[in-house]
Design a protein around this motif. Sequence first.
Motif, mmCIF file in Angstrom:
data_model
loop_
_atom_site.group_PDB
_atom_site.id
_atom_site.type_symbol
_atom_site.label_atom_id
_atom_site.label_comp_id
_atom_site.label_asym_id
_atom_site.label_seq_id
_atom_site.Cartn_x
_atom_site.Cartn_y
_atom_site.Cartn_z
ATOM 1 N N VAL A 310 0.842 -1.202 0.000
ATOM 2 C CA VAL A 310 0.000 0.000 0.000
ATOM 3 C C VAL A 310 0.872 1.245 0.000
ATOM 4 N N ASP A 311 1.917 1.231 0.817
ATOM 5 C CA ASP A 311 2.812 2.387 0.881
ATOM 6 C C ASP A 311 3.507 2.615 -0.461
ATOM 7 N N ALA A 312 3.919 1.534 -1.116
ATOM 8 C CA ALA A 312 4.555 1.672 -2.434
ATOM 9 C C ALA A 312 3.589 2.274 -3.445
ATOM 10 N N SER A 313 2.318 1.851 -3.406
ATOM 11 C CA SER A 313 1.319 2.394 -4.334
ATOM 12 C C SER A 313 1.075 3.869 -4.071
ATOM 13 N N THR A 314 1.135 4.271 -2.798
ATOM 14 C CA THR A 314 0.977 5.694 -2.471
ATOM 15 C C THR A 314 2.067 6.525 -3.137
ATOM 16 N N HIS A 315 3.303 6.056 -3.072
ATOM 17 C CA HIS A 315 4.406 6.787 -3.720
ATOM 18 C C HIS A 315 4.283 6.734 -5.245
ATOM 19 N N ASP A 316 3.764 5.636 -5.780
ATOM 20 C CA ASP A 316 3.569 5.554 -7.227
ATOM 21 C C ASP A 316 2.579 6.612 -7.708
ATOM 22 N N ILE A 317 1.532 6.859 -6.931
ATOM 23 C CA ILE A 317 0.550 7.877 -7.292
ATOM 24 C C ILE A 317 1.189 9.254 -7.283
ATOM 25 N N LYS A 318 1.960 9.541 -6.253
ATOM 26 C CA LYS A 318 2.618 10.850 -6.178
ATOM 27 C C LYS A 318 3.605 11.030 -7.334
ATOM 28 N N GLY A 319 4.294 9.955 -7.698
ATOM 29 C CA GLY A 319 5.204 10.039 -8.825
ATOM 30 C C GLY A 319 4.473 10.262 -10.140
ATOM 31 N N ALA A 320 3.312 9.617 -10.294
ATOM 32 C CA ALA A 320 2.521 9.809 -11.515
ATOM 33 C C ALA A 320 2.003 11.240 -11.602
ATOM 34 N N GLY A 374 -4.438 4.292 -13.607
ATOM 35 C CA GLY A 374 -3.906 2.955 -13.350
ATOM 36 C C GLY A 374 -3.227 2.863 -12.000
ATOM 37 N N ARG A 375 -2.515 3.926 -11.620
ATOM 38 C CA ARG A 375 -1.858 3.941 -10.306
ATOM 39 C C ARG A 375 -2.895 3.927 -9.186
ATOM 40 N N TYR A 376 -3.974 4.675 -9.361
ATOM 41 C CA TYR A 376 -5.033 4.670 -8.344
ATOM 42 C C TYR A 376 -5.712 3.304 -8.276
ATOM 43 N N ALA A 377 -5.886 2.666 -9.412
ATOM 44 C CA ALA A 377 -6.475 1.318 -9.406
ATOM 45 C C ALA A 377 -5.564 0.345 -8.665
ATOM 46 N N GLU A 378 -4.254 0.470 -8.878
ATOM 47 C CA GLU A 378 -3.309 -0.384 -8.157
ATOM 48 C C GLU A 378 -3.350 -0.093 -6.659
ATOM 49 N N PHE A 379 -3.515 1.185 -6.307
ATOM 50 C CA PHE A 379 -3.642 1.552 -4.897
ATOM 51 C C PHE A 379 -4.885 0.915 -4.289
ATOM 52 N N ASP A 380 -6.005 0.998 -4.995
ATOM 53 C CA ASP A 380 -7.240 0.393 -4.488
ATOM 54 C C ASP A 380 -7.083 -1.114 -4.300
ATOM 55 N N MET A 381 -6.408 -1.761 -5.254
ATOM 56 C CA MET A 381 -6.187 -3.201 -5.125
ATOM 57 C C MET A 381 -5.276 -3.514 -3.938
ATOM 58 N N ALA A 382 -4.243 -2.692 -3.741
ATOM 59 C CA ALA A 382 -3.332 -2.915 -2.617
ATOM 60 C C ALA A 382 -4.063 -2.744 -1.283
ATOM 61 N N VAL A 383 -4.935 -1.733 -1.195
ATOM 62 C CA VAL A 383 -5.707 -1.523 0.025
ATOM 63 C C VAL A 383 -6.648 -2.695 0.264
ATOM 64 N N ALA A 384 -7.340 -3.123 -0.792
ATOM 65 C CA ALA A 384 -8.260 -4.262 -0.657
ATOM 66 C C ALA A 384 -7.506 -5.519 -0.239
ATOM 67 N N ASN A 385 -6.316 -5.727 -0.810
ATOM 68 C CA ASN A 385 -5.515 -6.900 -0.441
ATOM 69 C C ASN A 385 -5.094 -6.820 1.025
ATOM 70 N N TYR A 386 -4.705 -5.626 1.488
ATOM 71 C CA TYR A 386 -4.334 -5.460 2.898
ATOM 72 C C TYR A 386 -5.518 -5.770 3.803
ATOM 73 N N ASN A 387 -6.662 -5.191 3.486
ATOM 74 C CA ASN A 387 -7.842 -5.420 4.325
ATOM 75 C C ASN A 387 -8.233 -6.891 4.339
ATOM 76 N N GLN A 388 -8.175 -7.523 3.174
ATOM 77 C CA GLN A 388 -8.518 -8.946 3.104
ATOM 78 C C GLN A 388 -7.505 -9.782 3.890
ATOM 79 N N THR A 389 -6.222 -9.443 3.786
ATOM 80 C CA THR A 389 -5.199 -10.177 4.519
ATOM 81 C C THR A 389 -5.397 -10.028 6.021
ATOM 82 N N LEU A 390 -5.728 -8.812 6.469
ATOM 83 C CA LEU A 390 -5.943 -8.569 7.895
ATOM 84 C C LEU A 390 -7.134 -9.364 8.418
ATOM 85 N N ILE A 391 -8.247 -9.277 7.711
ATOM 86 C CA ILE A 391 -9.438 -10.010 8.148
ATOM 87 C C ILE A 391 -9.193 -11.517 8.090
ATOM 88 N N GLY A 392 -8.519 -11.965 7.044
ATOM 89 C CA GLY A 392 -8.209 -13.388 6.933
ATOM 90 C C GLY A 392 -7.302 -13.862 8.059
#
Length: 498
Positions: A310-320, A374-392
Amino acid sequence: MKTQISRATGRALRSAKVLPLLLSAWLAGCASYAGISSDKHITDPTTLEATASLPAEQGRWPAADWAAQFGDAQLRALIAEALEGSPSIDMAKARLAAAAAYSEGANANTLPRVDAGYALTRQQYSATAMVPPPVAGSWQTENRGVISATYELDLWGKNREALASSVSARRAAEAESEQVRLSVSSAVARAYNELARLYALLDIAQNEVRQRGALARITHARAASGLDTEVEQRTADANLDASNATVTALNGAILNARYQLGALLGRGPDRALALARPTLSPGDTVRLPDNLPADLVSRRPDIVAARWRVDASTHDIKGAKAGFYPDINLSATIGLDAFGFGRFLTAASRTASAGPAIHLPIFDAGALRAQLKGRYAEFDMAVANYNQTLIGALTDVATQLAQIRTIDAQLVDALRAEQNSRRARDLALAQYRQGLTTQLTVLNAETSALARTQAVAQLRMTRRDRQIALAASLGGGYTDTSGVAGAPEQPQSPQSPQ
């Protein structure tokens, strides 16, 4: 004088007309990401409802050597061997090395670059072009050797954000590598426990063979005395043969389990043939640590890895977003350039240049906006993956704990049932010897006692398997140490390139 003033005034008016156009182009190039954003955010573990399922029991987190609780030195040695030779570990190391190399490349983009070059060119110049005599129409050999330096000012942080993203990706790869190690170690422990389960069932089956053999001998003696018929003899012999077949099947299953262990160790199938029989103990008392949901995020390597993604995706958005702003590059060149070799190393052949270069995106047919989306979509996927991993992860812990508690309750009744069934079997056998009951009663009692004994063994082995799974679901002794260097905070939706 009036003519000069008039010309100067004309130039000023033309400049005044061009300036708004340049300003408009600037604004059009820099403000074109408006309207692209995300409302996703990572879940705070303290907001998840888990108090009833994950009660505070003042327990301890698993130690790095969590397998030591089962008291089997061979298991600990096998885990260490697997962590050294497993192909899965080698793949994780390769992914980590690739992430580190990418981070080094991103860091290089933030620093000046210096290059050297030499070119030798043999060329005939046109006699009718812009080159004057005596070069026009002649063949010339040009020697050119230069040293050049370039540096991107990176005023908007595009390269810095790319570096920060690569660092976060490398830390994610480190956590993922730890997750692979945990998966391998827990897989070895569970396979080893499966081997112990098969040996326990083999003991029961071999004891069954002895009991069925004794019953067959009693039946043959009774038949010889005229108390039983050939039917009872054949039945006793058939049951003995069936018990021997069960022993043979279990020996085959044990061999297969050994082969699976050999594969997990990264060795050939013969490696596990030399293993001694497992001698596992029940393990430690199961009690959950306090403050589990909040602390679990730094104890599970898969959660830590998802957080760094998620943190990497945040920096990717700022770079874009920084890509919408102008690039300013500084360059300088110094060297020698001459026709022929005789004058190449003279002072007159010196050449030098220096200056800035500015690139401003104005119209790119939506390429930059598409990249940012595309960067925002990757961010959304990273957030969803984090939330799913936490709940799992929380569900995993709760599931393993519930199964252990259920097995503990089952064992109380199963042990009592085993004791009663064994007593019933012994009574039936004694009565059969005295001719007070039939062979069918003995067989029914033996079948019941066998089933109860197998059930107890299965429950004990399943409980230990769940203990291994619980240790892994609690992180297996892993602790996130990257927080010392600044762990990623709860990243909200990136809104600016700053």
